[in-house]
Design an enzyme around this catalytic site. Structure first.
Site, PDB file in Angstrom:
ATOM      1  N   CYS A   1       0.808  -1.220   0.000  1.00  0.00           N
ATOM      2  CA  CYS A   1       0.000   0.000   0.000  1.00  0.00           C
ATOM      3  C   CYS A   1       0.844   1.275   0.000  1.00  0.00           C
ATOM      4  O   CYS A   1       0.369   2.334  -0.386  1.00  0.00           O
ATOM      5  CB  CYS A   1      -0.929  -0.034   1.199  1.00  0.00           C
ATOM      6  SG  CYS A   1      -1.801  -1.622   1.323  1.00  0.00           S
TER       7      CYS A   1
ATOM      8  N   HIS B   1      -3.980   6.340   0.358  1.00  0.00           N
ATOM      9  CA  HIS B   1      -4.215   4.958  -0.067  1.00  0.00           C
ATOM     10  C   HIS B   1      -5.652   4.597   0.273  1.00  0.00           C
ATOM     11  O   HIS B   1      -6.116   4.845   1.397  1.00  0.00           O
ATOM     12  CB  HIS B   1      -3.222   4.038   0.645  1.00  0.00           C
ATOM     13  CG  HIS B   1      -3.633   2.607   0.615  1.00  0.00           C
ATOM     14  ND1 HIS B   1      -3.870   1.937  -0.567  1.00  0.00           N
ATOM     15  CD2 HIS B   1      -3.896   1.716   1.623  1.00  0.00           C
ATOM     16  CE1 HIS B   1      -4.244   0.697  -0.280  1.00  0.00           C
ATOM     17  NE2 HIS B   1      -4.265   0.543   1.029  1.00  0.00           N
TER      18      HIS B   1
ATOM     19  N   ASN C   1      -9.949  -1.723  -2.834  1.00  0.00           N
ATOM     20  CA  ASN C   1      -8.568  -1.465  -2.446  1.00  0.00           C
ATOM     21  C   ASN C   1      -7.639  -2.259  -3.368  1.00  0.00           C
ATOM     22  O   ASN C   1      -7.484  -3.470  -3.207  1.00  0.00           O
ATOM     23  CB  ASN C   1      -8.386  -1.875  -0.981  1.00  0.00           C
ATOM     24  CG  ASN C   1      -6.970  -1.715  -0.475  1.00  0.00           C
ATOM     25  OD1 ASN C   1      -6.029  -1.597  -1.253  1.00  0.00           O
ATOM     26  ND2 ASN C   1      -6.806  -1.746   0.822  1.00  0.00           N
TER      27      ASN C   1
END
Lengths: 83, 321
Positions: free
Chosen positions: B113, B246, B276
């Site tokens: 991430c 993120h 995500n």
């Protein structure tokens, strides 16, 4: 708020549950409250941080707490509990 | 020579899984609660046999099809934690698939991430050092291949996708400064065991995420990184026109926003219909924010990546198309 009482911790945990049939007290834990799962626990962590004005985020051990008693004890260790 | 982001494109797989499908396959999940906390309604899933290289190549091809000359690329950085193979580096396969110059430097970066910010730092450094002129930075992930269909913590969150970015020379100082951090004590909280040389008897090789632990890490560390970066840059929150974090989950993002007291108008989120995509979330969000006109030319934008490792990184960019 600088610190919480045990009663306030219980209220914070209790308000995570939509089901009015769920009763939370000092002995409640993930083991005896069926709906207290990891999702609910995230809500508890957020509420603790909001109530403690950002002080809970640094208390990493809160993530692993599985009961009201453990949360209360963890907050006490970090001077975030009013006896 | 300074560096700047010149082009961005992205590619998402054809297959979409919505929350109805997850509910059908997992009748015991409280999907409404999950959707409220994740903020995600759909996620993309790579097809069997479709890999991070495949997605990354498709993302990069869009930039070349739009007119950017392949010959200009002299370095390839592929950020991925789902490489096609342990070896060779997937970046080498990308070089061949895209028929890029054999004079290219090419390497993989194993970060999740935080990976886009890490990759951007490396690309920028290659250019400012004179090692490269134009870096193709690809962030591509197929985490869903690691996730059990009944894993309630990970499956509703993660999505597959790729972004490709060209970082090239600039007269101005358009990228930086950066703030980075690492805390390997959190390695066990987001991990695919038995996926490398270290193995155990369980043979378990699915993604494991301890949601509560990772959440506490983000709540504590991300605001600190943002504030350190502002201090390093000699700027205040008011100097930043837009924040792109993120896209971890709605709960994580709303808490970072709360802790940093960022107004809704200065934060761009897109996870509702994408999910995500790990290292690809920031460049995909950046591209969408630019396309929607949410980021104005010359605006100071803060990019913040954080997660698996634990690893985190933040940086400022000036967007000058």
């Amino acid at each position: 708020m600088q610190s919480l009482t045990q009663e306030q911790v219980i209220m914070i945990v209790a308000r995570q549950f939509d089901d009015p049939g769920v009763t939370i007290d000092a002995d409640s834990s993930m083991d005896n409250v069926a709906d207290w799962d990891s999702l609910v626990h995230l809500g508890i962590l957020v509420s603790l941080d909001v109530e403690l004005e950002g002080r809970a985020a640094a208390v990493k051990k809160l993530a692993a707490c599985r009961s009201v008693k453990e949360i209360v004890s963890c907050l006490a260790e970090h001077q975030l509990l009013t006896q | 020579m300074n560096a700047a982001i010149k082009n961005i494109s992205y590619h998402l797989p054809d297959r979409l899984e919505d929350n109805g499908l997850l509910q059908d396959e997992n009748s015991d999940w409280r999907m409404a609660d999950i959707e409220k906390k994740t903020g995600i309604k759909k996620r993309y899933v790579a097809a069997p046999g479709e890999t991070a290289v495949d997605l990354g190549v498709k993302a990069a091809e869009k930039i070349f099809e739009a007119g950017f000359a392949k010959e200009e690329i002299d370095a390839i950085i592929l950020v991925t934690q789902s490489p096609d193979f342990v070896l060779p580096a997937s970046a080498c396969i990308v070089q061949h698939r895209l028929q890029l110059s054999k004079q290219c430097l090419a390497f993989d970066v194993n970060q999740g991430c935080s990976g886009f910010v890490v990759g951007l730092s490396l690309a920028s450094s290659l250019i400012t050092a004179g090692t490269a002129q134009h870096v193709l930075l690809i962030c591509s992930e197929t985490y869903t291949k690691y996730i059990d269909r009944h894993d309630r913590t990970s499956r509703p969150v993660f999505s597959d996708g790729a972004a490709a970015v060209i970082v090239g020379p600039s007269a101005g100082s358009d990228i930086g400064p950066f703030d980075f951090g690492t805390d390997g004590s959190g390695a066990d909280n987001l991990i695919v065991r038995n996926s490398g040389a270290r193995t155990d008897d369980s043979g378990e090789s699915r993604l494991f995420m301890n949601g509560s632990e990772v959440f506490m890490f983000t709540m504590d560390m991300v605001p600190k990184s943002v504030n350190r970066l502002l201090q390093k840059a000699g700027k205040t929150m008011d100097d930043v026109g837009m924040f792109i974090f993120h896209q971890a989950s709605a709960l994580v993002l709303s808490n970072i926003q709360r802790r940093l007291q960022i107004g809704d108008e200065k934060i761009f989120n897109n996870l509702e219909n994408i999910g995500n995509t790990v290292s690809a979330t920031i460049p995909i969000a950046l591209k969408q924010a630019i396309d929607k006109g949410v980021i104005r030319p010359g605006e100071c934008v803060m990019l913040v990546g954080f997660g698996v490792g634990y690893s985190w990184g933040s940086c400022l960019i000036n967007y000058n198309p």
